[in-house]
Design a protein around this motif. Structure first.
Motif, short mmCIF file in Angstrom:
data_model
loop_
_atom_site.label_atom_id
_atom_site.label_comp_id
_atom_site.label_asym_id
_atom_site.label_seq_id
_atom_site.Cartn_x
_atom_site.Cartn_y
_atom_site.Cartn_z
N THR A 6 -14.75 16.02 -12.29
CA THR A 6 -14.77 16.20 -10.84
C THR A 6 -13.58 15.52 -10.18
OG1 THR A 6 -17.18 16.31 -10.88
CG2 THR A 6 -16.14 15.88 -8.76
N LEU A 7 -13.16 14.35 -10.69
CA LEU A 7 -12.04 13.64 -10.08
C LEU A 7 -10.74 14.44 -10.17
CD1 LEU A 7 -12.33 9.81 -10.79
CD2 LEU A 7 -12.45 11.02 -8.61
N TYR A 8 -10.62 15.27 -11.17
CA TYR A 8 -9.45 16.16 -11.25
C TYR A 8 -9.37 17.02 -9.99
CZ TYR A 8 -6.45 19.99 -12.87
OH TYR A 8 -5.45 20.94 -12.99
N ASP A 9 -10.49 17.65 -9.64
CA ASP A 9 -10.52 18.51 -8.45
C ASP A 9 -10.25 17.72 -7.19
OD1 ASP A 9 -11.13 20.70 -10.02
OD2 ASP A 9 -13.30 20.46 -9.78
N ARG A 10 -10.83 16.51 -7.11
CA ARG A 10 -10.66 15.71 -5.89
C ARG A 10 -9.20 15.31 -5.69
NH1 ARG A 10 -15.49 13.42 -4.20
NH2 ARG A 10 -14.33 12.87 -2.32
N ILE A 11 -8.54 14.92 -6.77
CA ILE A 11 -7.14 14.51 -6.67
C ILE A 11 -6.25 15.70 -6.32
CG2 ILE A 11 -5.16 13.64 -7.99
CD1 ILE A 11 -7.18 11.87 -9.54
N ILE A 12 -6.48 16.83 -6.99
CA ILE A 12 -5.69 18.03 -6.71
C ILE A 12 -5.88 18.46 -5.26
CG2 ILE A 12 -5.37 20.47 -7.25
CD1 ILE A 12 -4.33 18.60 -9.41
N ASP A 13 -7.12 18.43 -4.77
CA ASP A 13 -7.41 18.86 -3.39
C ASP A 13 -6.70 17.96 -2.38
OD1 ASP A 13 -8.98 20.89 -4.28
OD2 ASP A 13 -10.89 19.88 -3.93
N GLU A 14 -6.74 16.65 -2.59
CA GLU A 14 -6.12 15.74 -1.63
C GLU A 14 -4.59 15.85 -1.66
OE1 GLU A 14 -7.32 13.97 0.81
OE2 GLU A 14 -9.34 14.69 0.34
N CYS A 15 -4.05 16.07 -2.85
CA CYS A 15 -2.60 16.27 -2.94
C CYS A 15 -2.21 17.55 -2.19
CB CYS A 15 -2.16 16.35 -4.40
SG CYS A 15 -2.21 14.78 -5.29
N SER A 39 -1.73 -2.46 -9.66
CA SER A 39 -2.61 -1.58 -8.89
C SER A 39 -2.24 -1.67 -7.42
CB SER A 39 -4.07 -1.99 -9.07
OG SER A 39 -4.45 -1.93 -10.42
N VAL A 40 -2.07 -0.53 -6.78
CA VAL A 40 -1.66 -0.49 -5.38
C VAL A 40 -2.69 0.32 -4.58
CG1 VAL A 40 0.20 0.06 -3.76
CG2 VAL A 40 0.75 -0.49 -6.17
N PRO A 41 -3.24 -0.24 -3.50
CA PRO A 41 -4.21 0.53 -2.71
C PRO A 41 -3.52 1.58 -1.84
CG PRO A 41 -3.80 -1.59 -1.68
CD PRO A 41 -3.04 -1.60 -2.99
N PHE A 42 -4.29 2.57 -1.40
CA PHE A 42 -3.77 3.57 -0.47
C PHE A 42 -3.98 3.09 0.97
CE2 PHE A 42 -4.37 6.19 -4.26
CZ PHE A 42 -3.19 6.93 -4.25
N LYS A 43 -3.05 3.44 1.84
CA LYS A 43 -3.16 3.04 3.24
C LYS A 43 -4.40 3.67 3.88
CE LYS A 43 1.79 2.23 3.79
NZ LYS A 43 3.06 2.64 4.43
N GLU A 44 -4.70 4.88 3.48
CA GLU A 44 -5.92 5.54 3.94
C GLU A 44 -6.75 5.91 2.72
OE1 GLU A 44 -5.02 8.87 6.36
OE2 GLU A 44 -3.75 7.76 7.74
N GLU A 45 -7.98 5.39 2.67
CA GLU A 45 -8.84 5.68 1.53
C GLU A 45 -9.45 7.06 1.70
OE1 GLU A 45 -11.60 2.46 1.40
OE2 GLU A 45 -10.20 1.11 0.41
N LYS A 46 -8.90 8.03 0.98
CA LYS A 46 -9.36 9.42 1.10
C LYS A 46 -10.07 9.92 -0.15
CE LYS A 46 -5.76 10.96 4.34
NZ LYS A 46 -4.67 11.94 4.56
N ILE A 47 -9.74 9.33 -1.29
CA ILE A 47 -10.31 9.80 -2.56
C ILE A 47 -11.21 8.70 -3.13
CG2 ILE A 47 -9.83 10.96 -4.72
CD1 ILE A 47 -6.95 11.27 -3.86
N SER A 67 0.86 -1.19 0.00
CA SER A 67 0.00 0.00 0.00
C SER A 67 0.89 1.24 0.00
CB SER A 67 -0.93 0.01 1.21
OG SER A 67 -0.19 0.03 2.42
N VAL A 68 0.30 2.39 -0.31
CA VAL A 68 1.09 3.62 -0.37
C VAL A 68 0.36 4.77 0.31
CG1 VAL A 68 2.25 3.01 -2.53
CG2 VAL A 68 0.08 4.27 -2.60
N HIS A 69 1.14 5.78 0.71
CA HIS A 69 0.59 7.05 1.17
C HIS A 69 0.57 8.02 -0.02
CE1 HIS A 69 -0.01 6.62 5.46
NE2 HIS A 69 1.19 6.05 5.60
N LEU A 70 -0.37 8.92 -0.02
CA LEU A 70 -0.42 9.91 -1.09
C LEU A 70 0.84 10.77 -1.12
CD1 LEU A 70 -2.35 10.84 -3.33
CD2 LEU A 70 -3.30 12.53 -1.75
#
Length: 295
Positions: free
Chosen positions: A200-209, A256-264, A181-184
């Motif tokens: 919309t996913l563009y905004d969500r990814i940019i915001d979380e980064c 495919s690698v999951p995120f340690k914390e599902e935020k997006i 797994s990975v961290h953002l």
């Protein structure tokens, strides 16, 4: 006062021109002028200033226009409902779909709907969620599938359909490919292949980064899911895609690698305009979507 007078008045108010209104309505200018004069006489107030070169609404005209629009909308709804009855529930539905939506959900929903209503035509428009929302609000689309439930506002209704976490996809030779797994934050120096900024996913990814302390380096923006996958396979960058899409990627070179914390998440929802007449066809599609969610 009749509906034609109200329609003529509304069109003149829209263009602030008798000539343009006559052209749009395909009637003679004298006919429109006479209808407006009769309406003014019946109401006992002038609706337009005619002294200047540019036609202008009076205060009374602006008040009449607001109510005229409600009357015309109600009349349009009445005709639509009668059409539903007269045409034995035939018709069409204009649906906006974001390219990211996989066939798994939507194809099953459409299949069930067409089994019940084979004569109703489904007209699909594939654009980003932002344009879908605008299309629904403008009345250009009857229903929109959107990737962000926060679009619900005073003009729109919305229901949730699914919530799918995003995963990281990388080439198998990438250093992160072997991690469980990975961290953002580990993606700060990566080149992102991402959906266009009207998604919309563009905004969500940019915001979380941004929340993780960096702005992503964007190698490419596209509206096509397949192109994103192909570019990752060509080692041109990394990407974040919904889990359901990642599970169906058939490239042996992609991991495919999951995120340690599902935020997006991809939050798929369905939206339609409030206070607008919904045809039988549209109502049944929404009802079927409600039932489909419960399955």
């Amino acid at each position: 006062m009749d509906i034609r007078q109200i329609e003529y008045f509304s069109e003149v108010a829209k263009h602030l021109s008798f000539t343009k209104a006559a052209s749009t309505l395909h009637v003679s200018q004298p006919s429109i002028s006479k209808a407006i004069q009769n309406l003014e006489a019946e109401l006992g107030v002038p609706l337009f200033y005619r002294s200047s070169k540019q036609l202008e609404l009076t205060d009374a005209g602006r008040a009449v226009l607001v109510n005229a629009q409600h009357v015309l909308e109600a009349f349009k709804n009445l005709r639509s409902e009668l059409t539903d009855i007269m045409e034995l529930k035939k018709g069409q539905i204009r649906i906006g779909i974001p390219p990211i939506v996989g066939s798994e959900f939507f194809s099953k929903l459409v299949s069930q709907y067409k089994e019940q209503y084979p004569y109703i035509e489904l007209i699909l428009t594939e654009v980003g969620s932002k344009k879908i929302r605008a299309g629904v609000e403008a009345g250009e689309l009857d229903i929109g599938l959107i990737c962000n439930l926060s679009v619900a506002n005073e003009n729109l209704e919305a229901i949730g359909i699914l919530k799918d976490p995003l995963m990281l996809i990388v080439h198998r030779d990438h250093p992160l490919a072997n991690q469980p797994s990975v961290h953002l934050t580990e993606l700060e120096k990566e080149s992102f292949i991402i959906y266009r900024n009207d998604f919309t996913l563009y905004d969500r990814i940019i915001d979380e980064c941004s929340k993780s302390g960096f702005f992503p380096t964007i190698a490419c923006e596209t509206s096509q899911k397949d192109l994103i996958i192909e570019m990752v396979a060509a080692k041109l960058g990394i990407a974040l895609l919904p889990k359901r899409i990642c599970e169906k990627i058939q490239y042996d070179t992609i991991v495919s690698v999951p995120f340690k914390e599902e935020k997006i998440f991809l939050e798929l929802g369905m939206t339609w305009k409030k206070n607008k007449y919904l045809s039988f066809a549209v109502k049944e599609f929404i009802n079927l979507a409600h039932d489909f969610i419960k399955q």
